[in-house]
Design an enzyme around this catalytic site. Structure first.
Site, PDB file in Angstrom:
ATOM      1  N   ASP A  66       0.806  -1.214   0.000  1.00  0.00           N
ATOM      2  CA  ASP A  66       0.000   0.000   0.000  1.00  0.00           C
ATOM      3  C   ASP A  66       0.845   1.271   0.000  1.00  0.00           C
ATOM      4  O   ASP A  66       0.345   2.348  -0.356  1.00  0.00           O
ATOM      5  CB  ASP A  66      -0.983   0.014   1.181  1.00  0.00           C
ATOM      6  N   HIS A 154       8.485  -2.212  12.335  1.00  0.00           N
ATOM      7  CA  HIS A 154       7.249  -2.676  11.703  1.00  0.00           C
ATOM      8  C   HIS A 154       7.344  -4.186  11.436  1.00  0.00           C
ATOM      9  O   HIS A 154       6.769  -4.705  10.497  1.00  0.00           O
ATOM     10  CB  HIS A 154       7.022  -1.907  10.394  1.00  0.00           C
TER      11      HIS A 154
END
Length: 285
Positions: A66, A154
């Site tokens: 994304d 992350h």
């Protein structure tokens, strides 16, 4: 002097008719930095009045789809809309060169068609790609804007990085998806503003969908982003990448969640929301 931040795309992986994918424009000293390339980024750049050929660099925080969906469009448009050989500078984490290589391979037929059709196109897209994990990297200064990076967290997406832009006393940090971490804390120290992706953990926790539940352990909530900005004594926190999506014009509840943990101003909004940061935009508490 000031640094301008434009939220080009405030959406998430879930398609939304009102929000483009994650992308942020940072402008200072006549330079234009694009951080991440979510869906629809070139449309939002056009709306912000910045042609792709004016980009100083494309900065990639991590390689989740994304955040790079429209990198192919940026590469192609830079190539075919500039009439002098103009390299596109891309800065991202290790793995960026490999991903861009695959993008170019997928564009192979189109590149061939255009080279065959346009006599003034004599070579494929020109790219300058720099990979960094944010550890021990030298600063990069372009047009009076100093850019530094630091590692974020992350995981299992790793490495991931955040970017800091400093110009004439003003400093802005742009973080992609991450939980609170030492690398981001260090990068934020002394800067005036933090742009941070956030999700509503209080809402997602109650949605019995495993793939949504999986997002909880590697994103920050508005409260956690606010705590990161507060630890650094920043004056402005800018929230983006809203999951679940905020209705157009909404977000007061998101702002309040952050404000409960942050003494500065909290900014959020629709795509193309713009914030100006100066060297005085700092929390003095």
């Amino acid at each position: 002097m000031t640094i301008d931040i434009t939220l080009l795309g405030t959406g998430s992986p879930m398609a939304d008719p009102n929000r483009a994918g994650p992308a942020t424009l940072v402008q200072a000293g006549g330079e234009h930095y694009l951080v991440d390339c979510g869906r629809g980024v070139l449309m939002r750049l056009a709306a912000a009045g910045v042609p792709v050929g004016q980009l100083t660099a494309v900065c990639i925080t991590h390689l989740h789809s994304d955040h790079i969906t429209d990198l192919n469009d940026v590469i192609t448009s830079m190539w075919i809309t500039t009439f002098e050989p103009t390299p596109l500078r891309i800065i991202g984490p290790p793995g960026t060169k490999e991903v861009v290589g695959h993008i170019l391979a997928s564009l192979g037929p189109d590149i061939g068609y255009r080279l065959a059709h346009h006599a003034d196109l004599v070579q494929p897209p020109l790219l300058e790609i720099t990979e960094t994990d944010g550890v021990g990297q030298p600063d990069v200064t372009v047009g009076g804007v100093r850019m530094t990076t630091a590692p974020t967290d992350h995981r299992p997406v790793e490495p991931s990085i955040a970017f800091r832009f400093d110009h004439d006393g003003a400093g802005v940090v742009v973080a992609g998806d991450t939980v609170p971490c030492e690398g981001l804390d260090e990068l934020c120290r002394g800067a005036q503003a933090l742009v941070h992706t956030v999700i509503r953990k209080d809402i997602i926790t109650n949605i019995a969908v495993p793939r949504l539940q999986d997002t909880l352990d590697y994103h920050s909530s508005p409260e956690e982003a606010a705590q990161t900005a507060e630890r650094a004594g920043m004056g402005t926190l800018v929230l983006t990448h809203y999951l679940p999506a905020i209705p157009p014009g909404g977000g007061d509840d998101w702002r309040q969640l952050a404000a409960d943990h942050f003494t500065g101003r909290v900014e959020l909004g629709d795509d193309l929301h713009r914030i100006t940061i100066s060297s005085e935009t700092q929390d003095d508490s």
